[in-house]
Design a protein around this motif. Structure first.
Motif, PDB file in Angstrom:
ATOM      1  N   GLN A 177       2.637 -74.039 -29.318  1.00  0.00           N
ATOM      2  CA  GLN A 177       2.844 -72.799 -30.077  1.00  0.00           C
ATOM      3  C   GLN A 177       3.347 -73.148 -31.461  1.00  0.00           C
ATOM      4  O   GLN A 177       3.423 -74.323 -31.831  1.00  0.00           O
ATOM      5  CB  GLN A 177       3.734 -71.810 -29.325  1.00  0.00           C
ATOM      6  CG  GLN A 177       5.142 -72.260 -29.007  1.00  0.00           C
ATOM      7  CD  GLN A 177       5.863 -71.203 -28.168  1.00  0.00           C
ATOM      8  OE1 GLN A 177       5.788 -71.232 -26.954  1.00  0.00           O
ATOM      9  NE2 GLN A 177       6.552 -70.270 -28.817  1.00  0.00           N
ATOM     10  N   GLY A 178       3.693 -72.112 -32.256  1.00  0.00           N
ATOM     11  CA  GLY A 178       4.013 -72.343 -33.656  1.00  0.00           C
ATOM     12  C   GLY A 178       5.210 -73.243 -33.873  1.00  0.00           C
ATOM     13  O   GLY A 178       5.201 -74.138 -34.733  1.00  0.00           O
ATOM     14  N   ARG A 179       6.266 -73.029 -33.099  1.00  0.00           N
ATOM     15  CA  ARG A 179       7.489 -73.793 -33.340  1.00  0.00           C
ATOM     16  C   ARG A 179       7.301 -75.280 -33.059  1.00  0.00           C
ATOM     17  O   ARG A 179       8.024 -76.108 -33.604  1.00  0.00           O
ATOM     18  CB  ARG A 179       8.648 -73.201 -32.540  1.00  0.00           C
ATOM     19  CG  ARG A 179       8.579 -73.388 -31.076  1.00  0.00           C
ATOM     20  CD  ARG A 179       9.499 -72.443 -30.369  1.00  0.00           C
ATOM     21  NE  ARG A 179       9.064 -71.054 -30.530  1.00  0.00           N
ATOM     22  CZ  ARG A 179       9.713 -70.006 -30.044  1.00  0.00           C
ATOM     23  NH1 ARG A 179      10.830 -70.170 -29.371  1.00  0.00           N
ATOM     24  NH2 ARG A 179       9.246 -68.788 -30.210  1.00  0.00           N
ATOM     25  N   GLU A 216       6.050 -76.604 -36.199  1.00  0.00           N
ATOM     26  CA  GLU A 216       7.171 -76.688 -37.153  1.00  0.00           C
ATOM     27  C   GLU A 216       8.025 -77.914 -36.852  1.00  0.00           C
ATOM     28  O   GLU A 216       8.400 -78.676 -37.747  1.00  0.00           O
ATOM     29  CB  GLU A 216       8.067 -75.448 -37.028  1.00  0.00           C
ATOM     30  CG  GLU A 216       7.413 -74.169 -37.501  1.00  0.00           C
ATOM     31  CD  GLU A 216       8.140 -72.922 -36.987  1.00  0.00           C
ATOM     32  OE1 GLU A 216       9.212 -73.050 -36.343  1.00  0.00           O
ATOM     33  OE2 GLU A 216       7.624 -71.825 -37.227  1.00  0.00           O
ATOM     34  N   PHE A 240      11.239 -67.768 -40.825  1.00  0.00           N
ATOM     35  CA  PHE A 240      11.448 -67.073 -39.561  1.00  0.00           C
ATOM     36  C   PHE A 240      12.526 -67.820 -38.773  1.00  0.00           C
ATOM     37  O   PHE A 240      12.894 -68.934 -39.123  1.00  0.00           O
ATOM     38  CB  PHE A 240      10.131 -66.963 -38.764  1.00  0.00           C
ATOM     39  CG  PHE A 240      10.295 -66.044 -37.590  1.00  0.00           C
ATOM     40  CD1 PHE A 240      10.597 -64.705 -37.793  1.00  0.00           C
ATOM     41  CD2 PHE A 240      10.213 -66.506 -36.291  1.00  0.00           C
ATOM     42  CE1 PHE A 240      10.801 -63.853 -36.715  1.00  0.00           C
ATOM     43  CE2 PHE A 240      10.412 -65.665 -35.209  1.00  0.00           C
ATOM     44  CZ  PHE A 240      10.701 -64.330 -35.426  1.00  0.00           C
ATOM     45  N   THR A 276      11.647 -71.277 -37.586  1.00  0.00           N
ATOM     46  CA  THR A 276      11.376 -72.153 -38.731  1.00  0.00           C
ATOM     47  C   THR A 276      12.712 -72.609 -39.320  1.00  0.00           C
ATOM     48  O   THR A 276      12.932 -73.792 -39.585  1.00  0.00           O
ATOM     49  CB  THR A 276      10.553 -71.398 -39.799  1.00  0.00           C
ATOM     50  OG1 THR A 276       9.677 -70.501 -39.156  1.00  0.00           O
ATOM     51  CG2 THR A 276       9.776 -72.347 -40.660  1.00  0.00           C
ATOM     52  N   ASN A 280       7.381 -62.210 -41.850  1.00  0.00           N
ATOM     53  CA  ASN A 280       7.889 -61.512 -40.663  1.00  0.00           C
ATOM     54  C   ASN A 280       9.342 -61.085 -40.854  1.00  0.00           C
ATOM     55  O   ASN A 280       9.691 -59.924 -40.662  1.00  0.00           O
ATOM     56  CB  ASN A 280       7.736 -62.440 -39.446  1.00  0.00           C
ATOM     57  CG  ASN A 280       8.115 -61.750 -38.140  1.00  0.00           C
ATOM     58  OD1 ASN A 280       8.358 -60.551 -38.106  1.00  0.00           O
ATOM     59  ND2 ASN A 280       8.155 -62.501 -37.072  1.00  0.00           N
ATOM     60  N   ASP A 312       3.081 -70.848 -43.524  1.00  0.00           N
ATOM     61  CA  ASP A 312       3.365 -70.461 -42.144  1.00  0.00           C
ATOM     62  C   ASP A 312       2.371 -69.322 -41.912  1.00  0.00           C
ATOM     63  O   ASP A 312       2.575 -68.201 -42.377  1.00  0.00           O
ATOM     64  CB  ASP A 312       4.817 -70.013 -42.018  1.00  0.00           C
ATOM     65  CG  ASP A 312       5.151 -69.510 -40.623  1.00  0.00           C
ATOM     66  OD1 ASP A 312       4.208 -69.172 -39.870  1.00  0.00           O
ATOM     67  OD2 ASP A 312       6.337 -69.435 -40.274  1.00  0.00           O
ATOM     68  N   CYS A 318       0.964 -67.669 -39.307  1.00  0.00           N
ATOM     69  CA  CYS A 318       0.845 -66.895 -38.056  1.00  0.00           C
ATOM     70  C   CYS A 318       0.035 -65.613 -38.207  1.00  0.00           C
ATOM     71  O   CYS A 318      -0.709 -65.248 -37.319  1.00  0.00           O
ATOM     72  CB  CYS A 318       2.213 -66.460 -37.565  1.00  0.00           C
ATOM     73  SG  CYS A 318       3.335 -67.791 -37.267  1.00  0.00           S
ATOM     74  N   ARG A 319       0.227 -64.912 -39.330  1.00  0.00           N
ATOM     75  CA  ARG A 319      -0.430 -63.601 -39.504  1.00  0.00           C
ATOM     76  C   ARG A 319      -1.307 -63.620 -40.756  1.00  0.00           C
ATOM     77  O   ARG A 319      -1.301 -62.694 -41.560  1.00  0.00           O
ATOM     78  CB  ARG A 319       0.630 -62.497 -39.540  1.00  0.00           C
ATOM     79  CG  ARG A 319       1.453 -62.445 -38.238  1.00  0.00           C
ATOM     80  CD  ARG A 319       2.537 -61.397 -38.234  1.00  0.00           C
ATOM     81  NE  ARG A 319       3.275 -61.421 -36.965  1.00  0.00           N
ATOM     82  CZ  ARG A 319       4.287 -62.252 -36.707  1.00  0.00           C
ATOM     83  NH1 ARG A 319       4.707 -63.116 -37.618  1.00  0.00           N
ATOM     84  NH2 ARG A 319       4.883 -62.225 -35.526  1.00  0.00           N
ATOM     85  N   LYS A 374      -0.462 -67.383 -31.203  1.00  0.00           N
ATOM     86  CA  LYS A 374      -0.065 -66.253 -30.374  1.00  0.00           C
ATOM     87  C   LYS A 374      -0.081 -64.943 -31.164  1.00  0.00           C
ATOM     88  O   LYS A 374       0.102 -63.876 -30.607  1.00  0.00           O
ATOM     89  CB  LYS A 374       1.337 -66.502 -29.812  1.00  0.00           C
ATOM     90  CG  LYS A 374       1.396 -67.762 -28.942  1.00  0.00           C
ATOM     91  CD  LYS A 374       2.802 -68.125 -28.547  1.00  0.00           C
ATOM     92  CE  LYS A 374       3.344 -67.165 -27.515  1.00  0.00           C
ATOM     93  NZ  LYS A 374       4.682 -67.620 -27.023  1.00  0.00           N
TER      94      LYS A 374
HETATM   95  C1  LIG Z   1       6.534 -66.128 -39.139  1.00  0.00           C
HETATM   96  C2  LIG Z   1       6.659 -66.896 -37.856  1.00  0.00           C
HETATM   97  N1  LIG Z   1       6.698 -68.229 -37.890  1.00  0.00           N
HETATM   98  C3  LIG Z   1       6.780 -68.953 -36.770  1.00  0.00           C
HETATM   99  C4  LIG Z   1       6.848 -68.378 -35.527  1.00  0.00           C
HETATM  100  C5  LIG Z   1       6.959 -69.235 -34.293  1.00  0.00           C
HETATM  101  O1  LIG Z   1       5.827 -69.191 -33.502  1.00  0.00           O
HETATM  102  P1  LIG Z   1       5.910 -69.410 -31.911  1.00  0.00           P
HETATM  103  O2  LIG Z   1       6.629 -68.234 -31.343  1.00  0.00           O
HETATM  104  O3  LIG Z   1       4.495 -69.505 -31.469  1.00  0.00           O
HETATM  105  O4  LIG Z   1       6.660 -70.668 -31.670  1.00  0.00           O
HETATM  106  C6  LIG Z   1       6.835 -66.981 -35.444  1.00  0.00           C
HETATM  107  C7  LIG Z   1       6.920 -66.317 -34.123  1.00  0.00           C
HETATM  108  O5  LIG Z   1       7.230 -65.167 -34.000  1.00  0.00           O
HETATM  109  C8  LIG Z   1       6.716 -66.224 -36.647  1.00  0.00           C
HETATM  110  O6  LIG Z   1       6.681 -64.881 -36.629  1.00  0.00           O
END
Ligand SMILES: Cc1ncc(COP(=O)(O)O)c(C=O)c1O
Length: 457
Positions: A100-102, A105, A125, A128, A186, A215, A217-218, A257
């Protein structure tokens, strides 16, 4: 003939029941959860707006793609398909899957950061920030001043304050290994970053010879908001805009995600060969072999297909409109919200709605818990609980105390959204009677996930 009603651009093939509960049941569940909605059993929630992360509905094509998953440990066909889709979209040379994203990171920051360094971003976030701070580096937020005022309307409240970034690069440039920009922002309310601003950040990064990472994600929601809000962008397909956003950067971290339309997955994509090699070495240690990175082959297939679907214009039009619709109903009822509506969520301004609850008594938690008790709706606090605890152990009010109602992708229909609007208006009417909370127990990092609270008074 042209019709104005924007409909869900899908029909429903498979449904999942939601559970209705009585207020006494919700009271017991919340008490059991230490007054922290993260600790509720999800089936005790009627409409779950805790997060838009990993909670979306996959398409029939994605479910079909799952069956195409190649589960080979190394060199899986699904990896190459995933890599090609990410490359086609982002243009980055190297694609490293993560669970996943973290994880992306953590791998990036652990590889490139050293203690005492600084990472500028519009707003980090929570994960992050935590991944920067765990390396004993500073996560520096440089969003434009308008981005810090919930009631102020500005089309690109996620923009980076270019003067502040220049100041950081001029004063502390030798301590900055990379610059990040979060699209959409976010923490600042799902607010977009304009192409003009990204170009400005790029120019500064070029001048000070710093790599720029998104970053991302969106990214698709950001691209659509650029299309609808930025001059001269209205005729471009969202994918084109997204490609231009990525072309201004040297790499990205991504949680699939969100705009990967998948329930799990992420990636790190970048151009630098040396950083890539070091990141891949760490990946093998913690995530897995570089062609699966902690994911199953079928996950890679689902993400690859999701990244193609997410830039489709009918989907993005409906997605952004459904958030605006909720925001419009709340605003019409006088509820203070972060304006304009974000790309994935509506953010209630708990500090403005509950002026009698001081930030250190967590107005966000008070509002959040009332919404659950009254209507079975779960949101999340983005405020002093999430951001108020500093690495030295001190606590201070966060810049804002918000309750985020994040809308899962392709999951809820307009009648669900109407119910949410009605419930928020009803709870807002009782705001003067809501009381704050104190923390009974909490861990030292990312405390919002597991803290237990006690009502005050
Ligand atoms: C802007 C942003 N960066 C990073 C993440 C982290 O992603 P993940 O939840 O897949 O680890 C999120 C998750 O909500 C996010 O909104």
């Amino acid at each position: 003939m042209r019709f104005h009603t924007i409909i869900e651009p899908f029909r429903i093939k498979s449904v999942e029941s939601v559970k209705f509960t009585h207020r006494e049941e919700r009271e017991a569940a919340l008490r059991e959860a230490g007054f922290n909605v993260f600790r509720l059993h999800a089936e005790d929630v009627l409409i779950d707006l805790l997060t838009d992360s990993g909670t979306g509905a996959m398409s029939a094509a994605q479910w079909g793609a799952l069956m195409q998953g190649d589960e080979s440990y190394a060199g899986s066909r699904s990896y190459y398909r995933f890599r090609d889709v990410v490359r086609d979209l982002t243009g980055f040379a190297h694609v490293i899957p993560t669970h996943q994203g973290r994880a992306a990171e953590r791998i990036l920051f652990h590889t490139v950061l050293r203690p005492g360094q600084v990472v500028p971003n519009n707003n980090h976030f929570d994960t992050t920030r935590a991944n920067v701070e765990v390396e004993e580096a500073e996560a520096r937020d440089l969003v434009i001043p308008e981005g810090r005022v919930p009631s102020l309307v500005h089309p690109f409240k996620g923009n980076v304050d270019l003067a502040a970034l220049e100041h950081t690069l001029a004063e502390d440039g030798d301590r900055v290994p990379l610059v990040m920009v979060t699209v959409t922002n976010n923490t600042g309310g799902g607010q977009p970053v304009s192409l003009a601003n990204l170009r400005g950040v790029r120019a500064l990064c070029d001048r000070y010879r710093k790599p720029l990472f998104l970053d991302a994600c969106r990214f698709a929601e950001n691209a659509y908001l650029v299309k609808t809000r930025e001059e001269g962008q209205g005729d471009r397909p969202p994918k084109d805009i997204a490609r231009e956003m990525f072309s201004l950067a040297d790499g990205c971290t991504m949680s699939a995600k969100k705009d990967g339309l998948a329930n799990i997955g992420g990636f790190l994509a970048l151009n630098d060969d040396d950083w890539t090699e070091r990141c891949r070495n760490l990946l093998i240690l913690t995530e897995g072999f570089p062609t699966y990175g902690g994911l199953a082959g079928y996950d890679l297939e689902a993400v690859a297909r999701g990244l193609e679907e997410v830039v489709e214009e009918p989907y993005l039009r409906y997605r952004i409109r459904s958030i605006e619709y909720l925001a419009e109903r709340l605003e019409a009822g006088g509820v203070p919200i972060l304006r304009p509506a974000g790309g994935h969520a509506v953010y209630l301004d708990a500090r403005a709605l509950l002026p009698h609850v001081p930030p250190l008594e967590y107005p966000g938690i008070a509002l959040l818990n009332a919404l659950y008790l009254e209507a079975g709706i779960r949101g999340v606090e983005i405020g002093t609980v999430m951001f108020g605890l500093h690495p030295d152990g001190s606590e201070a009010p966060a810049a804002m105390d918000l309750v985020r109602l994040a809308v899962p992708r392709r999951v809820y229909t307009q009648s669900h959204v109407d119910y949410v609007a009605e419930a928020v208006l009803a709870v807002a009417a009782t705001a003067p009677s809501l009381r704050g909370y104190r923390i009974a127990r909490a861990p030292k990092v990312l405390r919002h996930f597991t803290a237990a609270f006690e009502p005050i008074g």
